[in-house]
Design a protein around this motif. Structure first.
Motif, PDB file in Angstrom:
ATOM      1  N   LEU A  24       4.812  -2.051  -7.167  1.00 21.36           N
ATOM      2  CA  LEU A  24       3.872  -1.616  -6.622  1.00 21.36           C
ATOM      3  C   LEU A  24       4.167   0.016  -6.732  1.00 21.36           C
ATOM      4  O   LEU A  24       5.559   0.426  -5.873  1.00 21.36           O
ATOM      5  CB  LEU A  24       3.019  -1.486  -5.167  1.00 21.36           C
ATOM      6  CG  LEU A  24       1.286  -0.577  -5.353  1.00 21.36           C
ATOM      7  CD1 LEU A  24       0.323  -1.097  -6.116  1.00 21.36           C
ATOM      8  CD2 LEU A  24       0.555  -0.134  -3.698  1.00 21.36           C
ATOM      9  N   THR A  82      -5.614   5.107  -3.103  1.00 20.75           N
ATOM     10  CA  THR A  82      -6.270   4.664  -3.359  1.00 20.75           C
ATOM     11  C   THR A  82      -7.363   3.821  -4.922  1.00 20.75           C
ATOM     12  O   THR A  82      -7.430   2.834  -5.067  1.00 20.75           O
ATOM     13  CB  THR A  82      -7.584   4.058  -2.486  1.00 20.75           C
ATOM     14  OG1 THR A  82      -8.668   5.341  -3.222  1.00 20.75           O
ATOM     15  CG2 THR A  82      -7.994   3.773  -1.270  1.00 20.75           C
ATOM     16  N   SER A  83      -6.423   5.009  -5.492  1.00 18.20           N
ATOM     17  CA  SER A  83      -6.637   5.654  -6.753  1.00 18.20           C
ATOM     18  C   SER A  83      -5.728   4.957  -8.175  1.00 18.20           C
ATOM     19  O   SER A  83      -4.694   4.764  -7.962  1.00 18.20           O
ATOM     20  CB  SER A  83      -6.760   6.893  -7.432  1.00 18.20           C
ATOM     21  OG  SER A  83      -7.180   7.115  -8.316  1.00 18.20           O
ATOM     22  N   SER A  84      -6.677   4.111  -8.528  1.00 14.54           N
ATOM     23  CA  SER A  84      -6.161   2.948  -9.912  1.00 14.54           C
ATOM     24  C   SER A  84      -5.356   4.133 -11.124  1.00 14.54           C
ATOM     25  O   SER A  84      -4.708   3.623 -11.248  1.00 14.54           O
ATOM     26  CB  SER A  84      -7.015   2.121 -10.706  1.00 14.54           C
ATOM     27  OG  SER A  84      -8.175   2.856 -10.906  1.00 14.54           O
ATOM     28  N   LYS A  85      -5.587   5.283 -10.998  1.00 15.10           N
ATOM     29  CA  LYS A  85      -4.802   6.165 -12.013  1.00 15.10           C
ATOM     30  C   LYS A  85      -3.850   6.250 -11.145  1.00 15.10           C
ATOM     31  O   LYS A  85      -2.637   6.607 -11.506  1.00 15.10           O
ATOM     32  CB  LYS A  85      -5.828   6.964 -12.021  1.00 15.10           C
ATOM     33  CG  LYS A  85      -7.002   6.814 -13.201  1.00 15.10           C
ATOM     34  CD  LYS A  85      -7.940   8.363 -13.125  1.00 15.10           C
ATOM     35  CE  LYS A  85      -9.244   7.858 -13.902  1.00 15.10           C
ATOM     36  NZ  LYS A  85     -10.111   9.324 -14.091  1.00 15.10           N
ATOM     37  N   GLU A  86      -3.593   6.468 -10.029  1.00 10.24           N
ATOM     38  CA  GLU A  86      -1.539   6.799  -9.696  1.00 10.24           C
ATOM     39  C   GLU A  86      -1.501   5.552  -8.563  1.00 10.24           C
ATOM     40  O   GLU A  86      -0.497   6.038  -8.663  1.00 10.24           O
ATOM     41  CB  GLU A  86      -2.965   7.794  -7.927  1.00 10.24           C
ATOM     42  CG  GLU A  86      -2.856   9.527  -8.568  1.00 10.24           C
ATOM     43  CD  GLU A  86      -3.474   9.601  -7.646  1.00 10.24           C
ATOM     44  OE1 GLU A  86      -4.083   8.833  -6.134  1.00 10.24           O
ATOM     45  OE2 GLU A  86      -4.355  10.973  -7.103  1.00 10.24           O
ATOM     46  N   LEU A  87      -1.921   4.617  -8.770  1.00  8.48           N
ATOM     47  CA  LEU A  87      -1.405   3.436  -8.802  1.00  8.48           C
ATOM     48  C   LEU A  87      -0.971   2.173 -10.228  1.00  8.48           C
ATOM     49  O   LEU A  87      -1.446   2.171 -10.730  1.00  8.48           O
ATOM     50  CB  LEU A  87      -1.549   2.217  -7.739  1.00  8.48           C
ATOM     51  CG  LEU A  87      -2.143   3.264  -6.716  1.00  8.48           C
ATOM     52  CD1 LEU A  87      -3.630   2.554  -5.738  1.00  8.48           C
ATOM     53  CD2 LEU A  87      -0.736   3.821  -5.726  1.00  8.48           C
ATOM     54  N   VAL A  88       0.433   1.629 -10.007  1.00  8.66           N
ATOM     55  CA  VAL A  88       0.772   0.632 -11.183  1.00  8.66           C
ATOM     56  C   VAL A  88       1.104  -0.312 -10.376  1.00  8.66           C
ATOM     57  O   VAL A  88       1.489  -0.202  -9.858  1.00  8.66           O
ATOM     58  CB  VAL A  88       2.586   1.315 -11.850  1.00  8.66           C
ATOM     59  CG1 VAL A  88       2.593   1.022 -12.698  1.00  8.66           C
ATOM     60  CG2 VAL A  88       2.185   3.217 -11.877  1.00  8.66           C
ATOM     61  N   GLU A  89       0.512  -1.337 -11.180  1.00 10.86           N
ATOM     62  CA  GLU A  89       0.336  -3.013 -10.651  1.00 10.86           C
ATOM     63  C   GLU A  89       1.576  -2.998 -12.026  1.00 10.86           C
ATOM     64  O   GLU A  89       0.820  -3.739 -12.011  1.00 10.86           O
ATOM     65  CB  GLU A  89      -1.711  -3.700 -10.479  1.00 10.86           C
ATOM     66  CG  GLU A  89      -2.263  -2.498 -10.094  1.00 10.86           C
ATOM     67  CD  GLU A  89      -2.460  -2.995  -8.203  1.00 10.86           C
ATOM     68  OE1 GLU A  89      -1.741  -3.900  -7.629  1.00 10.86           O
ATOM     69  OE2 GLU A  89      -3.499  -2.903  -7.849  1.00 10.86           O
ATOM     70  N   TYR A  90       1.676  -4.210 -10.189  1.00 10.92           N
ATOM     71  CA  TYR A  90       3.081  -5.341 -11.137  1.00 10.92           C
ATOM     72  C   TYR A  90       2.655  -6.865 -10.828  1.00 10.92           C
ATOM     73  O   TYR A  90       2.003  -7.233  -9.829  1.00 10.92           O
ATOM     74  CB  TYR A  90       4.207  -5.090 -11.341  1.00 10.92           C
ATOM     75  CG  TYR A  90       5.442  -3.608 -11.763  1.00 10.92           C
ATOM     76  CD1 TYR A  90       5.343  -3.357 -12.472  1.00 10.92           C
ATOM     77  CD2 TYR A  90       4.931  -2.506 -10.062  1.00 10.92           C
ATOM     78  CE1 TYR A  90       5.624  -1.969 -13.081  1.00 10.92           C
ATOM     79  CE2 TYR A  90       5.359  -0.959 -10.676  1.00 10.92           C
ATOM     80  CZ  TYR A  90       5.917  -1.358 -12.306  1.00 10.92           C
ATOM     81  OH  TYR A  90       5.847   0.088 -12.583  1.00 10.92           O
ATOM     82  N   HIS A 122       0.607  -1.567   0.408  1.00  9.78           N
ATOM     83  CA  HIS A 122      -0.113  -0.269   0.136  1.00  9.78           C
ATOM     84  C   HIS A 122       0.577   1.556  -0.212  1.00  9.78           C
ATOM     85  O   HIS A 122       2.044   0.686   0.439  1.00  9.78           O
ATOM     86  CB  HIS A 122      -0.710  -0.225   1.145  1.00  9.78           C
ATOM     87  CG  HIS A 122      -1.884  -1.261   1.034  1.00  9.78           C
ATOM     88  ND1 HIS A 122      -2.817  -1.091  -0.202  1.00  9.78           N
ATOM     89  CD2 HIS A 122      -1.979  -2.041   2.080  1.00  9.78           C
ATOM     90  CE1 HIS A 122      -3.872  -2.372   0.617  1.00  9.78           C
ATOM     91  NE2 HIS A 122      -3.059  -2.400   2.066  1.00  9.78           N
ATOM     92  N   TRP A 123       0.397   2.387  -0.866  1.00  8.54           N
ATOM     93  CA  TRP A 123       0.512   3.335  -0.810  1.00  8.54           C
ATOM     94  C   TRP A 123      -0.272   4.358   0.298  1.00  8.54           C
ATOM     95  O   TRP A 123      -0.726   4.562   0.391  1.00  8.54           O
ATOM     96  CB  TRP A 123       1.473   4.175  -2.329  1.00  8.54           C
ATOM     97  CG  TRP A 123       2.922   3.734  -2.882  1.00  8.54           C
ATOM     98  CD1 TRP A 123       2.066   3.298  -3.855  1.00  8.54           C
ATOM     99  CD2 TRP A 123       3.824   3.890  -2.997  1.00  8.54           C
ATOM    100  NE1 TRP A 123       3.720   2.719  -4.281  1.00  8.54           N
ATOM    101  CE2 TRP A 123       4.377   3.189  -3.408  1.00  8.54           C
ATOM    102  CE3 TRP A 123       4.649   5.068  -1.897  1.00  8.54           C
ATOM    103  CZ2 TRP A 123       6.522   3.197  -3.779  1.00  8.54           C
ATOM    104  CZ3 TRP A 123       5.827   5.182  -1.861  1.00  8.54           C
ATOM    105  CH2 TRP A 123       7.059   4.654  -3.020  1.00  8.54           C
TER     106      TRP A 123
END
Length: 333
Positions: A231, A209-217, A200-201
């Protein structure tokens, strides 16, 4: 003498069996299948009295850390029965049995990931030593009685073995300077574990929590089935992100359930924007004009000095004891 009848319960099926030839003088109830093995009880005066084997409790630890000891428990009540055997299975394969008629009564079988400590095991408990990731699975205890009932009951539970990271999460791309309007780009990578860590960031203690600000690997698999999770964080910076002139970005890693938690924080400082090129050119021209004025008028200042002017934010040329025209933004003397 009170009338009584026998009731047999076998769970998971819900249909009755009708007895064609009931025993004279004994009233038989319907039989409901609600378990894979029967439990027989006698009804006396409207109250149920158990007359044979039943499992009271099966205790399987939900989680163990790799290398630890695991204790499996099977608590049963024989009532009027005589114990024939207690058998333990992992994923439907037998690995331990206890039979009181034999000497010694314990017997264990080799199985990948299962090491029984016979000295700490008996008919109601089994001790597994040095569990590994291969120890994870479904464990079942089966208790059987001697004749004449030959009844058999069982209970089961699942155990997962976890491997905890040896170090905390690591944040890459640190040490850069950012301005308002820039895109903050950070990556967080966990240590090797099983299952994979959950990341978590947090920015200034607020969870992102915004998917636009998180990069999933996708998790990266390593030797022995261990996993590394990553992440990314991409955040467009606004003035509100820099309370006190700095932004605090924190990555938190957890192995679920909460058996282990660690975090790392990155401090991002805000820098003032650079001087516009046009403004820098204007300043250069002003300094040249000052020097030409001095030479053209034959002025002989004691010395020229340059220094940082705190209110202006740049280094003007200052002519000491010389009267100079007032150029915009420059104040001689």
């Amino acid at each position: 003498m009170d009338a009584f009848y026998f009731q047999i319960t076998i769970p998971e099926f819900q249909y009755p069996i009708i007895w064609d030839n009931p025993i004279p003088g004994v009233y038989m109830s319907s039989v409901f299948f609600t378990h894979t093995f029967p439990t027989v009880s006698k009804m006396v005066g409207g109250e149920k009295e158990s007359i044979c084997l039943r499992v009271v409790e099966v205790v399987i630890p939900g989680y163990r850390v790799r290398g630890e000891t695991a204790l499996l428990e099977c608590q049963y009540d024989l009532e009027r029965d005589v114990l024939y055997s207690v058998k333990w299975y992992k994923d439907n394969e037998e690995f331990y049995r206890f039979m009181p008629r034999f000497s010694p009564p314990q017997q264990s079988y080799r199985m990948d990931g299962v090491k029984v400590d016979n000295h700490l095991s008996d008919d109601k408990r089994v001790t597994l030593k040095g569990v590994t990731l291969k120890s994870s699975g479904l464990y079942r205890c089966e208790v059987s009685a001697e004749a004449p009932s030959f009844s058999s009951v069982s209970g089961e539970g699942r155990m997962e073995v976890v491997y905890l990271p040896r170090d905390g999460p690591h944040i890459s791309e640190q040490g850069k300077l950012y301005q308002v309007g820039d895109v903050l780009s950070l990556n967080c990578t966990s240590g090797r574990s099983y299952p994979a860590s959950i990341l978590h960031w947090y920015v200034n203690d607020e969870k992102i929590t915004s998917s636009k600000e998180l990069v999933e690997y996708a998790p990266v698999m390593h030797k022995h089935g261990l996993l590394t999770a990553s992440l990314g964080l991409k955040l467009s910076l606004a003035p509100g992100h820099f309370p006190g002139g700095a932004l605090r970005a924190r990555c938190v890693a957890r192995v679920s359930p909460v058996l282990w938690t660690a975090d790392q924080e990155s401090l991002v400082e805000r820098v003032a924007p650079l001087i516009d090129n046009r403004e820098a050119l204007l300043l250069d021209n002003q300094w040249v004009m000052i020097l030409l004025y001095i030479v053209a008028n034959g002025l002989k200042p004691k010395y020229l000095s340059t220094g940082y002017h705190s209110s202006l934010g740049y280094c003007p040329i200052v002519a000491q004891n010389t009267r100079l025209p007032q150029y915009a933004g420059l104040h001689p003397g």
